[in-house]
Design a protein around this motif. Structure first.
Motif, PDB file in Angstrom:
ATOM      1  N   SER A   1      -5.389   8.713  -9.930  1.00 62.88           N
ATOM      2  CA  SER A   1      -3.985   8.125  -9.620  1.00 62.88           C
ATOM      3  C   SER A   1      -4.084   6.937  -9.319  1.00 62.88           C
ATOM      4  N   ARG A   2      -2.991   6.160  -9.827  1.00 59.21           N
ATOM      5  CA  ARG A   2      -2.864   4.616  -9.439  1.00 59.21           C
ATOM      6  C   ARG A   2      -2.333   4.319  -8.101  1.00 59.21           C
ATOM      7  N   ARG A   3      -2.115   5.183  -7.237  1.00 64.33           N
ATOM      8  CA  ARG A   3      -1.705   5.197  -5.850  1.00 64.33           C
ATOM      9  C   ARG A   3      -2.732   4.397  -5.236  1.00 64.33           C
ATOM     10  N   LYS A   4      -2.271   3.251  -4.451  1.00 64.61           N
ATOM     11  CA  LYS A   4      -3.005   2.812  -3.423  1.00 64.61           C
ATOM     12  C   LYS A   4      -3.114   3.499  -2.077  1.00 64.61           C
TER      13      LYS A   4
ATOM     14  N   MET B   1       0.842  -1.046  -0.039  1.00 63.31           N
ATOM     15  CA  MET B   1       0.008  -0.049  -0.035  1.00 63.31           C
ATOM     16  C   MET B   1       0.971   1.169   0.099  1.00 63.31           C
ATOM     17  N   ASP B   2       0.607   2.175  -0.998  1.00 62.66           N
ATOM     18  CA  ASP B   2       1.420   3.178  -0.987  1.00 62.66           C
ATOM     19  C   ASP B   2       1.217   4.350   0.172  1.00 62.66           C
ATOM     20  N   ALA B   3       0.162   4.689   0.689  1.00 63.47           N
ATOM     21  CA  ALA B   3      -0.019   5.658   1.617  1.00 63.47           C
ATOM     22  C   ALA B   3      -1.306   5.259   2.776  1.00 63.47           C
ATOM     23  N   PHE B   4      -1.095   5.841   4.010  1.00 62.15           N
ATOM     24  CA  PHE B   4      -2.216   5.745   4.921  1.00 62.15           C
ATOM     25  C   PHE B   4      -2.699   7.437   5.070  1.00 62.15           C
ATOM     26  N   TRP B   5      -3.842   7.560   4.807  1.00 65.48           N
ATOM     27  CA  TRP B   5      -4.238   8.827   5.182  1.00 65.48           C
ATOM     28  C   TRP B   5      -5.099   9.097   6.392  1.00 65.48           C
ATOM     29  N   SER B   6      -4.326   9.948   7.175  1.00 67.86           N
ATOM     30  CA  SER B   6      -5.005  10.284   8.472  1.00 67.86           C
ATOM     31  C   SER B   6      -5.723  11.550   8.436  1.00 67.86           C
ATOM     32  N   HIS B   7      -7.100  11.530   9.104  1.00 66.43           N
ATOM     33  CA  HIS B   7      -7.612  12.767   8.815  1.00 66.43           C
ATOM     34  C   HIS B   7      -8.602  12.818  10.192  1.00 66.43           C
TER      35      HIS B   7
END
Ligand SMILES: [Zn+2]
Length: 272
Positions: free
Chosen positions: A79-82, A1-7
């Motif tokens: 975007s192709r990022r997961k 997985m490319d990124a974890f988005w925290s919000h």
């Protein structure tokens, strides 16, 4: 997985969405719109596109095609990022699936290459948000010089959008003043005036950002797991129309902290 988005769920959804659109698609939108504007200019130069003013050699196609293609690419580029976003990837309706998702958070964080924090003033008050960041840092090698964490204020999307609108207004005001035969000085003055009004609003956003940073410093200095904000505790674990008490996120978090870190005070000290 490319990124974890925290919000934070308590921040403005529109500001988060605008920021994510710009962070994910702005490079593609810039590339596509620049290429489209150059092609429009070449097509106009070869006489394939009509001129709106036979007396003038100015080309308005570049700006028109560039603006439209930028907006379309910004909205529709995929975007192709997961990425992992809790609201979408963890069940919010089924308590069992939700608990399983929360207990799997450690593995999810470990598999993420980087973390993007969509920060607003409510972020550092929320138990989950700070817990995600602490757990992500814990899963990185201890000898890492710079952890792969990007913190971006959600004001960013709003600010970039305001800058684009200001530039758009200035550009089109100048072009239209030329079409309607106003002098060059009048065109420049009108476009700068409109631009200035919006940049005044942008200066206000910059002041808000500085105030938010001061608030963040206070929030980090006084953060405690026991007193951090959590939705379930705010509503006293009651769901309207349901006799079953809501599962307490703070208990799950504390169990995760003990399992991963050994004790809650250990996690609290990680902020230093
Ligand atoms: Zn609770």
């Amino acid at each position: 997985m490319d990124a974890f988005w925290s919000h934070s769920w308590h921040g403005s959804s529109w500001m988060k969405i605008a920021t994510v659109f710009f962070l994910s698609n702005a490079t593609a939108a810039c590339t596509i719109s620049t290429a489209a504007a150059i092609l429009a200019g070449i097509a106009f130069g070869l006489g394939w596109l009509p001129s709106f003013d036979s007396q003038s050699v100015q080309c308005f196609w570049c700006m028109g095609v560039g603006c439209v293609s930028y907006a379309l690419a910004l909205l529709y580029w995929r975007s192709r990022r997961k990425v992992f976003v809790d609201r979408i990837c963890i069940s919010q309706d089924d308590p069992q699936l939700k608990a399983e998702g929360l207990f799997s958070l450690g593995a999810i964080l470990q598999s993420a290459d980087e973390m993007l924090v969509l920060w607003d003033p409510s972020w550092a008050r929320r138990l989950w948000c700070v817990f995600e960041l602490a757990a992500f840092l814990y899963t990185r090698p201890s000898n890492l010089q710079k952890p792969p964490v990007s913190i971006r204020p959600t004001l960013l999307g709003h600010t970039i959008f305001s800058v684009l609108v200001a530039l758009l207004l200035a550009g089109w005001t100048f072009h239209l003043s030329m079409i309607f035969g106003y002098s060059l000085q009048m065109g420049v003055l009108a476009s700068l005036g409109l631009c200035g009004v919006i940049f005044f609003a942008i200066a206000h956003l910059a002041r808000v950002y500085c105030r938010n940073v001061t608030t963040l410093c206070d929030q980090v200095a006084t953060f405690r797991v026991a007193t951090a904000k959590s939705y379930c505790c705010d509503v006293d674990h009651k769901v309207s129309g349901d006799d079953q008490p809501m599962i307490c996120d703070r208990e799950i978090v504390q169990r995760c902290i003990v399992k991963w870190f050994g004790s809650v005070p250990y996690l609290a000290n990680r902020r230093t």
